[in-house]
Scaffold this motif. Structure first.
Motif, PDB file in Angstrom:
ATOM      1  N   TYR A 349       0.831  -1.210   0.000  1.00 27.94           N
ATOM      2  CA  TYR A 349       0.000   0.000   0.000  1.00 27.94           C
ATOM      3  C   TYR A 349       0.865   1.259   0.000  1.00 27.94           C
ATOM      4  O   TYR A 349       0.526   2.269  -0.629  1.00 27.94           O
ATOM      5  N   LYS A 350       1.979   1.189   0.719  1.00 28.27           N
ATOM      6  CA  LYS A 350       2.889   2.336   0.724  1.00 28.27           C
ATOM      7  C   LYS A 350       3.498   2.554  -0.664  1.00 28.27           C
ATOM      8  O   LYS A 350       3.618   3.687  -1.135  1.00 28.27           O
ATOM      9  N   VAL A 351       3.867   1.440  -1.321  1.00 24.38           N
ATOM     10  CA  VAL A 351       4.390   1.543  -2.691  1.00 24.38           C
ATOM     11  C   VAL A 351       3.315   2.093  -3.622  1.00 24.38           C
ATOM     12  O   VAL A 351       3.584   2.908  -4.515  1.00 24.38           O
ATOM     13  N   LYS A 352       2.076   1.615  -3.388  1.00 24.45           N
ATOM     14  CA  LYS A 352       0.961   2.101  -4.207  1.00 24.45           C
ATOM     15  C   LYS A 352       0.806   3.625  -4.051  1.00 24.45           C
ATOM     16  O   LYS A 352       0.588   4.342  -5.031  1.00 24.45           O
ATOM     17  N   GLU A 353       0.934   4.107  -2.835  1.00 26.56           N
ATOM     18  CA  GLU A 353       0.848   5.554  -2.615  1.00 26.56           C
ATOM     19  C   GLU A 353       1.958   6.296  -3.344  1.00 26.56           C
ATOM     20  O   GLU A 353       1.738   7.367  -3.927  1.00 26.56           O
ATOM     21  N   GLN A 354       3.167   5.708  -3.300  1.00 18.33           N
ATOM     22  CA  GLN A 354       4.292   6.326  -4.028  1.00 18.33           C
ATOM     23  C   GLN A 354       4.013   6.357  -5.522  1.00 18.33           C
ATOM     24  O   GLN A 354       4.253   7.363  -6.198  1.00 18.33           O
ATOM     25  N   HIS A 355       3.511   5.230  -6.038  1.00 16.16           N
ATOM     26  CA  HIS A 355       3.202   5.161  -7.470  1.00 16.16           C
ATOM     27  C   HIS A 355       2.130   6.184  -7.846  1.00 16.16           C
ATOM     28  O   HIS A 355       2.213   6.850  -8.898  1.00 16.16           O
ATOM     29  N   GLU A 356       1.111   6.254  -7.006  1.00 21.87           N
ATOM     30  CA  GLU A 356       0.023   7.210  -7.310  1.00 21.87           C
ATOM     31  C   GLU A 356       0.538   8.657  -7.301  1.00 21.87           C
ATOM     32  O   GLU A 356       0.083   9.482  -8.095  1.00 21.87           O
ATOM     33  N   LYS A 357       1.464   8.942  -6.386  1.00 21.02           N
ATOM     34  CA  LYS A 357       2.051  10.288  -6.354  1.00 21.02           C
ATOM     35  C   LYS A 357       2.850  10.571  -7.617  1.00 21.02           C
ATOM     36  O   LYS A 357       2.735  11.651  -8.238  1.00 21.02           O
ATOM     37  N   LEU A 358       3.644   9.548  -8.041  1.00 24.31           N
ATOM     38  CA  LEU A 358       4.418   9.702  -9.279  1.00 24.31           C
ATOM     39  C   LEU A 358       3.485   9.860 -10.477  1.00 24.31           C
ATOM     40  O   LEU A 358       3.725  10.678 -11.373  1.00 24.31           O
ATOM     41  N   ILE A 359       2.412   9.042 -10.485  1.00 25.00           N
ATOM     42  CA  ILE A 359       1.460   9.114 -11.603  1.00 25.00           C
ATOM     43  C   ILE A 359       0.831  10.505 -11.668  1.00 25.00           C
ATOM     44  O   ILE A 359       0.659  11.095 -12.743  1.00 25.00           O
ATOM     45  N   GLU A 360       0.466  11.029 -10.499  1.00 17.25           N
ATOM     46  CA  GLU A 360      -0.129  12.361 -10.468  1.00 17.25           C
ATOM     47  C   GLU A 360       0.848  13.409 -10.993  1.00 17.25           C
ATOM     48  O   GLU A 360       0.482  14.281 -11.802  1.00 17.25           O
ATOM     49  N   ASP A 361       2.129  13.291 -10.574  1.00 18.29           N
ATOM     50  CA  ASP A 361       3.147  14.250 -11.041  1.00 18.29           C
ATOM     51  C   ASP A 361       3.343  14.154 -12.546  1.00 18.29           C
ATOM     52  O   ASP A 361       3.353  15.167 -13.266  1.00 18.29           O
ATOM     53  N   TYR A 362       3.505  12.901 -13.025  1.00 22.82           N
ATOM     54  CA  TYR A 362       3.731  12.710 -14.461  1.00 22.82           C
ATOM     55  C   TYR A 362       2.498  13.123 -15.267  1.00 22.82           C
ATOM     56  O   TYR A 362       2.622  13.686 -16.365  1.00 22.82           O
ATOM     57  N   SER A 363       1.339  12.843 -14.734  1.00 21.14           N
ATOM     58  CA  SER A 363       0.112  13.223 -15.460  1.00 21.14           C
ATOM     59  C   SER A 363       0.020  14.734 -15.603  1.00 21.14           C
ATOM     60  O   SER A 363      -0.350  15.267 -16.668  1.00 21.14           O
ATOM     61  N   ASN A 364       0.360  15.449 -14.519  1.00 22.48           N
ATOM     62  CA  ASN A 364       0.343  16.913 -14.568  1.00 22.48           C
ATOM     63  C   ASN A 364       1.360  17.440 -15.575  1.00 22.48           C
ATOM     64  O   ASN A 364       1.087  18.392 -16.335  1.00 22.48           O
ATOM     65  N   LYS A 365       2.559  16.827 -15.594  1.00 16.99           N
ATOM     66  CA  LYS A 365       3.594  17.257 -16.553  1.00 16.99           C
ATOM     67  C   LYS A 365       3.152  16.993 -17.988  1.00 16.99           C
ATOM     68  O   LYS A 365       3.312  17.834 -18.875  1.00 16.99           O
ATOM     69  N   LEU A 366       2.599  15.797 -18.217  1.00 18.10           N
ATOM     70  CA  LEU A 366       2.138  15.447 -19.566  1.00 18.10           C
ATOM     71  C   LEU A 366       1.011  16.379 -20.008  1.00 18.10           C
ATOM     72  O   LEU A 366       0.939  16.795 -21.179  1.00 18.10           O
ATOM     73  N   GLU A 367       0.130  16.696 -19.066  1.00 15.21           N
ATOM     74  CA  GLU A 367      -0.977  17.574 -19.399  1.00 15.21           C
ATOM     75  C   GLU A 367      -0.452  18.984 -19.728  1.00 15.21           C
ATOM     76  O   GLU A 367      -0.915  19.649 -20.660  1.00 15.21           O
ATOM     77  N   GLY A 368       0.554  19.432 -18.959  1.00 16.95           N
ATOM     78  CA  GLY A 368       1.159  20.739 -19.239  1.00 16.95           C
ATOM     79  C   GLY A 368       1.840  20.770 -20.592  1.00 16.95           C
ATOM     80  O   GLY A 368       1.722  21.758 -21.352  1.00 16.95           O
ATOM     81  N   LEU A 369       2.558  19.682 -20.914  1.00 13.48           N
ATOM     82  CA  LEU A 369       3.209  19.586 -22.223  1.00 13.48           C
ATOM     83  C   LEU A 369       2.181  19.585 -23.348  1.00 13.48           C
ATOM     84  O   LEU A 369       2.405  20.166 -24.423  1.00 13.48           O
ATOM     85  N   TYR A 370       1.043  18.917 -23.093  1.00 15.76           N
ATOM     86  CA  TYR A 370      -0.010  18.857 -24.110  1.00 15.76           C
ATOM     87  C   TYR A 370      -0.550  20.264 -24.405  1.00 15.76           C
ATOM     88  O   TYR A 370      -0.688  20.658 -25.566  1.00 15.76           O
ATOM     89  N   PHE A 371      -0.860  21.017 -23.339  1.00  9.40           N
ATOM     90  CA  PHE A 371      -1.400  22.368 -23.556  1.00  9.40           C
ATOM     91  C   PHE A 371      -0.366  23.307 -24.201  1.00  9.40           C
ATOM     92  O   PHE A 371      -0.691  24.146 -25.038  1.00  9.40           O
ATOM     93  N   GLU A 372       0.903  23.150 -23.792  1.00  8.27           N
ATOM     94  CA  GLU A 372       1.973  23.962 -24.388  1.00  8.27           C
ATOM     95  C   GLU A 372       2.086  23.688 -25.868  1.00  8.27           C
ATOM     96  O   GLU A 372       2.217  24.624 -26.704  1.00  8.27           O
ATOM     97  N   GLU A 373       2.035  22.392 -26.230  1.00  6.34           N
ATOM     98  CA  GLU A 373       2.142  22.005 -27.640  1.00  6.34           C
ATOM     99  C   GLU A 373       0.920  22.501 -28.417  1.00  6.34           C
ATOM    100  O   GLU A 373       1.032  22.926 -29.586  1.00  6.34           O
ATOM    101  N   SER A 374      -0.242  22.421 -27.768  1.00  2.00           N
ATOM    102  CA  SER A 374      -1.460  22.894 -28.439  1.00  2.00           C
ATOM    103  C   SER A 374      -1.355  24.391 -28.770  1.00  2.00           C
ATOM    104  O   SER A 374      -1.752  24.837 -29.861  1.00  2.00           O
TER     105      SER A 374
END
Length: 423
Positions: A349-374
């Motif tokens: 569960y602790k690893v899952k929390e770490q993964h979810e935090k990383l996923i949230e960070d990467y998702s935000n970065k990818l979303e930012g890159l998407y809007f920048e590219e748009s």
């Protein structure tokens, strides 16, 4: 007078019935005794011969008994060691199982298992009948899972008990796996009484039975006489005054003495027939035993070899003991594994929390890159898009790729209680 005759008739009838019973039993005993004596006459010479032959081999047997005694000492020592070892192992196993009886399974783990079973049942159901059958099956499994609040509930109790019982039986059987020490237990019975020794007694027995039969005839005659007198008295009431029943009364008065004589005669027949029966039984048992011992003496070489093989076969006991040891280790490790499973669930569960935090960070970065590219593509099209024919390079007008992080498999582990984690 009629009442006297009725009483005499009743007494005579009772004596006659008892006499018939005693004589019938005496006759049966005489026949049985005759058969026993005939059997004794047949088996007696055989018995003397075979025990005589066994006596010739006394010295050899004495040596063999020493060998047997030594080997049996080895077996008894082996038995004592294995019995103690078995006791220690079973105590360990019982203690291990007892600890499992008091070790709770977290309710979240049980509920999680039930939920997974339910999901699998729904997934596997393909038709109404199948749904019904599997639904029933699931209800049973659901009930089983819900009724397993302790680690002991997951123990194969019957299998454990069967292995314990089988091992105990194998260890106990060691006492029976001995080289036969009856190879020369000298014949302790007396062979002096042959069938001929009973022949003259049987003549007395027959004579006694014949005497009893004559006595029975006299009882029947007495009954006939008193019955006839009673009948005459009842048919000719006036003539009854002329009947002289003094003799009948005297004879009837002797009935207890006569019956006692019959009983004494039967006792004599019983005593003699019992003596003959016992001797016949002893001779037959002795004959069977002599044949058995004689056969063992003739085949002692192979018997000793088989005994040696038997000692080798005792190695199976060690395998059973090893299985019990392994079973104890299995359930000890089961208890430890449960503890580590709790720790592992928490870690995941602790690893899952770490993964979810990383996923949230990467998702935000990818979303930012998407809007920048748009924005960049929109700016390009605003400046130059109207000057470019649409069929010149159609992909130049497409929006940027939008990336998503998708969870492939959702975690199905239970959410443990704080108490369980603390323990």
């Amino acid at each position: 007078m009629e009442s006297k005759l009725i009483n005499l008739t009743s007494l005579s009838q009772q004596a006659l019935k008892l006499g018939e019973k005693l004589c019938h039993k005496a006759d049966t005993l005489v026949k049985e005794c005759k058969n026993d004596i005939e059997n004794i006459e047949i088996i007696y010479p055989k018995l003397r011969f075979i025990w005589g032959e066994l006596g010739v081999q006394v010295q050899s047997v004495q040596k063999l008994k020493k060998i047997a005694a030594k080997q049996n000492e080895i077996l008894q020592e082996f038995y004592a060691n294995k019995e103690q070892e078995l006791s220690i192992i079973i105590d360990k196993l019982d203690n291990t199982l007892e600890s499992l009886r008091h070790k709770h399974v977290d309710s979240a783990i049980r509920e999680n298992a039930v939920a997974i079973e339910r999901a699998m049942a729904r997934e596997n159901n393909s038709n109404i009948l199948g749904d019904l059958e599997k639904g029933i099956e699931f209800d049973l499994k659901n009930k089983d899972l819900a009724e397993k609040p302790y680690l002991y509930d997951y123990v194969e109790e019957q299998g454990v008990q069967d292995l314990k019982t089988k091992t105990q039986e194998e260890v106990s059987a060691i006492q029976q796996k001995q080289l036969d020490e009856m190879l020369l237990n000298n014949n302790n019975i007396s062979l002096e009484k042959s069938g001929m020794d009973f022949s003259h007694k049987f003549m007395d027995l027959e004579q006694e039975a014949s005497s009893m039969a004559e006595t029975l005839v006299s009882l029947a005659r007495n009954y006939d006489q008193v019955s006839a007198a009673l009948k005459a008295c009842q048919l000719h009431a006036d003539a009854s005054l002329n009947l002289d029943i003094s003799v009948l009364e005297k004879d009837t008065g002797l009935l207890p003495t006569i019956v006692q004589e019959l009983q004494e005669g039967l006792q004599y027949i019983e005593s003699l027939s019992e003596e003959v029966r016992i001797i016949n039984h002893i001779y037959h048992v002795s004959y069977d035993e002599a044949n058995k011992l004689f056969s063992e003496l003739d085949n002692f070489g192979s018997s000793f070899e088989n005994f040696s093989n038997t000692i080798k076969e005792l190695e199976v006991i060690d395998r059973f003991l090893d299985e019990l040891l392994n079973l104890n280790m299995l359930y000890e490790e089961f208890s430890r594994a449960y503890d580590y499973m709790i720790i592992e669930i928490d870690r995941r569960y602790k690893v899952k929390e770490q993964h979810e935090k990383l996923i949230e960070d990467y998702s935000n970065k990818l979303e930012g890159l998407y809007f920048e590219e748009s924005k960049q593509r929109d700016l390009f099209l605003q400046n130059y898009g109207r000057y470019l024919p649409e069929d010149l390079c159609p992909p130049i007008r497409e929006p940027p790729i939008r990336y998503e992080i998708i969870t492939k498999d959702e975690i199905k582990l239970p959410v443990l209680s704080y108490k369980t984690l603390l323990e």
